[in-house]
Motif scaffolding. Structure first.
Motif: not given
Length: 562
Positions: A12-17, A46-48, A77-82, A185-188
């Motif tokens: 957590y508290d990471n970025e682009n992870f 994390g942030k993304k 900025l906290e954006m999480v994809d689960f 939130f990105g590519e998946m």
């Protein structure tokens, strides 16, 4: 990751992870933690940050505990994809918290187990507000897109996921937390929850060779059971020390394959792929792929079938430049060959197609091809023979601009053909149609060129007119051939002793060959008369590569033998 005294894996508290295809199991519940009873999966955020296709099994709680923005005070900025995770046999809680931020909880599979409490057995998440004890004000909540999740304990919750959202306190309106449009939130790649469950059980963790612990966890999750209880009071699959499950397994190593230059690639694999087993530096260059180094190609090849099967039947919201990468071969009698400033000859055996291009013995004599590409890096290789005693150099000219040089080292004689060696360059091409010219830089002219191979993001040959520029040859060389199709199917997977290749509508298949992961050819046939080909493999279990050579390109597939 197992047997932790706190969380098994916290990020957590990471970025682009991204955390993907990992197994977190059997955290220690009543162990040596200073706060007493724990046994938690992880704190995630994390942030993304993306958490997909993981397994959380046999944890009392934090499956996962979303960190939120309580430390950053930046909920925007906290954006999480689960998504596509499998959660099995949680105890007191599944996912919870998420004090600030935006969350997708999409297509996860919640399988309640023997230890799962009846009040939480269909819980997807229990969100809560920040209490103000860290870096942001009290009362900050997260926002949630919750859809496609499956709960085995309650089919109603599977149909309406918001039945499985339990705010804490319960007086909080779910409407205030709910978002009806999925965050981008990105590519998946996304599977349905049930499909993800099956794929995670098959391929999560170190699945090439699972140890006894991981194999047991997967078996328990599959069957909805547990094997061990804790020695300090924990029950039904929740444990208190690694000794409760037999302790650390013994790992034995087999003899490593010979690697003369110590570059991480076995000699046999280097030889099969045209590399030099006495050159330690060829592991870090891009001879075999424009995106990955040669060493990465070798390592990726060890699990190529696994990674392919992980994403199979999923829906991607992107085009993967790696998986889209393909290779075409252009012989002198095929679309994409333009001309040779010389002749097309057939007097030296071993060539492919109708002959080979023999440029004039002069500086500036050349051969040209035409291809269409996307924007990206491309590898150009030439199959050639050079029966002389010295290397024959050439300029590589794209659309009139010299972009690289190639060296065509001497071969044993004019009937010995080489490729994947000195005759290779990697260049960057823009999207569109390009003229590729190979031009001699010595008075001896070029080597005899049998074909060009272009590897990258789906290159295609383009008609450009054909035949030699010399009047000595009047052969028409631009013959239209069908484009390589992508619908090749191989089944069954895995196979026992034989499998079938369905070529679909592909015509003019020249050769089908099978290689083991050492790059050794173990099967080849040039007699392809049917659209369905039966292949018998008398070899050990493992992953094998299938190469299908057509008139207009190469199709590469992998398959697993059980």
């Amino acid at each position: 990751m197992s047997w932790s005294t706190d969380e098994c894996a916290s990020f957590y508290d990471n970025e682009n992870f991204t955390l993907q295809w990992c197994m977190m199991s059997e955290s220690l519940r009543v162990s040596v933690h200073g706060k007493g009873t724990h046994g938690y999966g992880g704190i995630w955020g994390g942030k993304k940050a993306s958490f997909h296709h993981n397994m959380l099994a046999h944890h009392d709680s934090r499956n996962a505990r979303f960190c939120g923005s309580r430390y950053s005070a930046l909920p925007n900025l906290e954006m999480v994809d689960f998504r596509n995770n499998v959660i099995y046999n949680w105890g007191g809680n599944s996912a919870y918290a998420a004090e600030g931020g935006s969350y997708n909880l999409t297509n996860n599979y919640y399988k309640a187990g023997p230890a799962t409490g009846s009040g939480v057995n269909d819980r997807i998440i229990s969100p809560s507000p920040d209490d103000g004890s860290n870096s942001q004000p009290a009362g900050i909540w997260g926002s949630f897109y919750v859809n496609g999740n499956h709960t085995t304990a309650n089919s109603t919750t599977s149909g309406n996921n918001w039945n499985g959202v339990d705010p804490n306190p319960s007086s909080k309106s779910k409407t205030e937390l709910r978002v009806n449009t999925e965050y981008n939130f990105g590519e998946m790649t996304t599977h349905s929850a049930t499909n993800a469950y099956n794929r995670v059980l098959a391929y999560v963790g170190a699945s090439l060779k699972r140890d006894a612990v991981d194999s047991r966890i997967v078996s328990e999750a599959t069957n909805g059971t547990f094997t061990y209880t804790g020695s300090n009071g924990s029950t039904k699959g929740l444990i208190d020390t690694q000794s409760d499950v037999g302790g650390w397994p013994v790992y034995n190593s087999t003899t490593a394959p010979t690697d003369t230059d110590k570059d991480g690639m076995p000699d046999s694999w280097e030889s099969a792929n045209g590399l030099n087993s006495n050159n330690i530096l060829d592991g870090i260059v891009y001879t075999l792929n424009p995106i990955y180094t040669n060493l990465e190609v070798y390592i990726n090849g060890l699990v190529a079938a696994i990674t392919a099967n992980q994403n199979q039947t999923g829906t991607a919201n992107y085009t993967d430049s790696v998986t889209a990468s393909s290779e075409i071969s252009i012989n002198e009698n095929e679309t994409g060959f333009c001309f040779v400033e010389g002749t097309i000859d057939s007097n030296n055996a071993g060539f492919q197609g109708a002959g080979f291009a023999n440029a004039n013995n002069a500086v500036g004599a050349g051969i040209e091809w035409s291809v269409n590409t996307s924007s990206g890096n491309y590898t150009l290789r030439w199959r050639y023979s050079n029966g002389g005693t010295t290397s024959r150099g050439a300029k590589v000219i794209v659309d009139g601009v010299t972009v690289a040089t190639a060296a065509f080292n001497a071969t044993t004689n004019w009937t010995t053909w080489a490729e994947n060696s000195s005759s290779l360059v990697t260049i960057e091409l823009s999207a569109g149609t390009h003229n590729i010219r190979l031009e001699a830089t010595t008075s001896s002219g070029l080597a005899n060129i049998d074909k060009i191979e272009v590897e990258g993001i789906n290159p295609t040959p383009v008609s450009c007119g054909s035949t030699s520029k010399n009047t000595a040859s009047d052969s028409t060389l631009d013959v239209a051939v069908e484009e390589v199709k992508t619908e090749v199917k191989i089944y069954p997977v895995p196979f026992k002793n034989e499998f079938y290749i369905d070529l679909g509508s592909i015509e003019k298949v020249k050769q089908i060959s099978v290689f083991n992961m050492l790059g050794q050819q173990i099967y080849v046939t040039d007699e392809i008369t049917n659209q369905t080909v039966k292949v018998n493999i008398n070899a050990s279990s493992g992953t094998y590569a299938v190469k299908i050579i057509t008139e207009n390109g190469v199709v590469n597939k992998t398959i697993i033998k059980k």
